[in-house]
Design a protein around this motif. Structure first.
Motif, PDB file in Angstrom:
ATOM      1  N   GLU A 161      -2.539  16.441 -24.830  1.00  0.00           N
ATOM      2  CA  GLU A 161      -2.386  15.088 -25.363  1.00  0.00           C
ATOM      3  C   GLU A 161      -2.465  15.082 -26.887  1.00  0.00           C
TER       4      GLU A 161
ATOM      5  N   ASP B  85      -1.598  17.564 -28.887  1.00  0.00           N
ATOM      6  CA  ASP B  85      -0.328  18.098 -29.386  1.00  0.00           C
ATOM      7  C   ASP B  85       0.774  17.055 -29.332  1.00  0.00           C
ATOM      8  N   GLN B  86       0.822  16.342 -28.235  1.00  0.00           N
ATOM      9  CA  GLN B  86       1.841  15.296 -28.111  1.00  0.00           C
ATOM     10  C   GLN B  86       1.637  14.200 -29.150  1.00  0.00           C
ATOM     11  N   GLU B  87       0.369  13.854 -29.416  1.00  0.00           N
ATOM     12  CA  GLU B  87       0.088  12.816 -30.406  1.00  0.00           C
ATOM     13  C   GLU B  87       0.500  13.278 -31.798  1.00  0.00           C
ATOM     14  N   ASN B  88       0.214  14.562 -32.127  1.00  0.00           N
ATOM     15  CA  ASN B  88       0.620  15.086 -33.434  1.00  0.00           C
ATOM     16  C   ASN B  88       2.138  15.094 -33.575  1.00  0.00           C
ATOM     17  N   MET B  89       2.824  15.470 -32.501  1.00  0.00           N
ATOM     18  CA  MET B  89       4.283  15.459 -32.552  1.00  0.00           C
ATOM     19  C   MET B  89       4.817  14.053 -32.736  1.00  0.00           C
ATOM     20  N   MET B  90       4.184  13.102 -32.087  1.00  0.00           N
ATOM     21  CA  MET B  90       4.619  11.712 -32.239  1.00  0.00           C
ATOM     22  C   MET B  90       4.399  11.235 -33.668  1.00  0.00           C
ATOM     23  N   ILE B  91       3.255  11.627 -34.271  1.00  0.00           N
ATOM     24  CA  ILE B  91       2.994  11.213 -35.653  1.00  0.00           C
ATOM     25  C   ILE B  91       4.036  11.796 -36.596  1.00  0.00           C
ATOM     26  N   GLU B  92       4.362  13.087 -36.412  1.00  0.00           N
ATOM     27  CA  GLU B  92       5.390  13.704 -37.253  1.00  0.00           C
ATOM     28  C   GLU B  92       6.736  13.021 -37.073  1.00  0.00           C
ATOM     29  N   ASP B  93       7.078  12.717 -35.832  1.00  0.00           N
ATOM     30  CA  ASP B  93       8.346  12.025 -35.590  1.00  0.00           C
ATOM     31  C   ASP B  93       8.365  10.654 -36.262  1.00  0.00           C
ATOM     32  N   LEU B  94       7.221   9.950 -36.210  1.00  0.00           N
ATOM     33  CA  LEU B  94       7.162   8.633 -36.850  1.00  0.00           C
ATOM     34  C   LEU B  94       7.303   8.744 -38.359  1.00  0.00           C
TER      35      LEU B  94
END
Length: 415
Positions: free
Chosen positions: A251, A253-262
């Protein structure tokens, strides 16, 4: 202080309904309700019993059939079979009972031929009544089980002509309990539990209580006693902890990826917005230049339309080209002044455009209309004419541009 149990009353006079009254003492406050609830639920749902689960009778294919020579219908016979109470010493899982009778006769539960280790506790319970000289053959299947079981929840009980029936296996009919507080000291208080157990006779009340206690003890010991359970529990908990940690890491890792995408999306949106604003500024500048050119062209055309009749009027009055050239110079100067005031007029046109809801006017048309209104209501001095011409026109009572436009050449000559 250990818990004590005592039987204060026991009634075994009725073979199909026996009663026992038990008291549990030396219980601390809160323990009595827990103990009473556990024992009551175990007594009513976890004790096994032997009951009839299916039967077949001659010339009967379903529970709604009628048997020739028998007074009762099959539904009433089914209810009578459910009332039979069996006692089984060998704890067999299943067995059969049969009877054969020649009418007329009254058939009871005691007429059933059963295995040696199975006994009917209510042999006088009626089954059916044969009213004619008819031969009746009945066979029943008994099975050991717990709680209440529906016929639809079980597999077929035997051959195809066997009819399945519901069965209530529990030997305990009902259990009542109540709690009595015992005040020994001001700070210390104990409670006692009164437990009343009613059974159908296949188990004595104290036997049912003992079986229920052993059942509860085995479940509790599986949690408290060290051994295989501890290892299984430790292994299970380790697996669960590892799975939970893996899930948390995933979770994160997924949150960090979402932040980078944002963040990337935000940067892209900012760049696109800047490009849009730059394009909009360029378009506005181009539109403004086009509007200024259009306005200048319109003003020149209006001045030409005004200058032509004015020149003709002045020529008829005897004024030369020198005055006209002065007028033209003043006109050109006025056009330049008007051009510098384009931006201010543009704001006024926008205000007019907002107030007129029923009519949509573009900026060029609004500026033209404003210019015409100013020219119609303006004074002669706004045209930049020479003082000599202004004096001549005032003598002719022409003080505004509107009067000059409405005045004909004949009237000017007359004046």
């Amino acid at each position: 202080m250990s818990i004590e149990c005592e039987c204060i009353e026991l009634n075994l006079s009725n073979p199909t309904e026996q009663f026992g009254h038990f008291i549990f003492t030396s219980l601390e406050e809160g323990e009595s309700a827990t103990l009473a609830t556990m024992l009551r639920r175990t007594l009513l749902t976890s004790l096994p019993g032997l009951k009839i689960i299916g039967f077949r009778i001659s010339d009967a294919n379903n529970e709604f059939s009628n048997v020739q020579g028998v007074r009762e219908d099959l539904l009433e016979i089914v209810l009578n079979l459910k009332e039979i109470v069996f006692q089984n010493w060998a704890n067999e899982t299943s067995c059969y009972g049969r009877l054969k009778v020649q009418g007329p006769a009254i058939v009871t539960a005691g007429c059933l031929e059963l295995p040696n280790d199975v006994k009917v506790l209510n042999p006088q319970s009626p089954l059916l009544t044969v009213t004619e000289e008819t031969f009746i053959e009945l066979e029943v299947k008994m099975e050991r089980g717990k709680n209440y079981a529906l016929a639809t929840d079980r597999k077929p009980v035997g051959p195809g002509d066997f009819l399945a029936i519901d069965a209530n296996f529990t030997p305990v009919l009902r259990v009542n309990s109540h709690i009595h507080p015992i005040l020994e000291e001001v700070e210390n208080s104990h409670e006692e539990v009164h437990l009343m157990i009613y059974t159908d006779g296949s188990l004595l009340p104290h036997q049912a209580l003992k079986m229920a206690g052993n059942k509860l003890a085995s479940m509790i010991l599986s949690v408290t006693e060290p051994g295989v359970f501890d290892k299984e529990l430790d292994n299970n908990m380790d697996n669960m902890i590892n799975e939970e940690e893996d899930r948390i890491f995933e979770e994160d890792d997924q949150e960090n990826m979402m932040i980078e995408d944002l963040e990337d999306l935000q940067k892209t949106m900012i760049n696109e917005s800047n490009m849009i604003f730059e394009d909009a500024d360029k378009i506005n500048e181009q539109i403004q230049d086009d509007e200024d050119d259009e306005l200048e062209r319109i003003l020149n055309k209006i001045n030409e339309q005004i200058q032509a009749p004015l020149d003709r009027s002045l020529s008829n009055l005897g004024y030369g080209n020198e005055d006209n050239s002065m007028i033209n110079k003043n006109k050109i100067k006025d056009v330049k002044i008007k051009k510098t005031q384009t931006k201010k007029r543009k704001n006024k046109v926008e205000e007019i455009q907002k107030n007129e809801d029923s009519e949509i006017i573009n900026p060029a048309e609004a500026k033209l209309r404003q210019k015409l209104e100013q020219m119609e209501t303006g004074k002669l001095e706004d045209l930049g004419l020479s003082n000599r011409i202004n004096n001549i026109l005032k003598k002719a009572n022409i003080n505004y541009i509107r009067d000059l436009l409405q005045c004909s050449l004949a009237e000017l000559k007359k004046n």
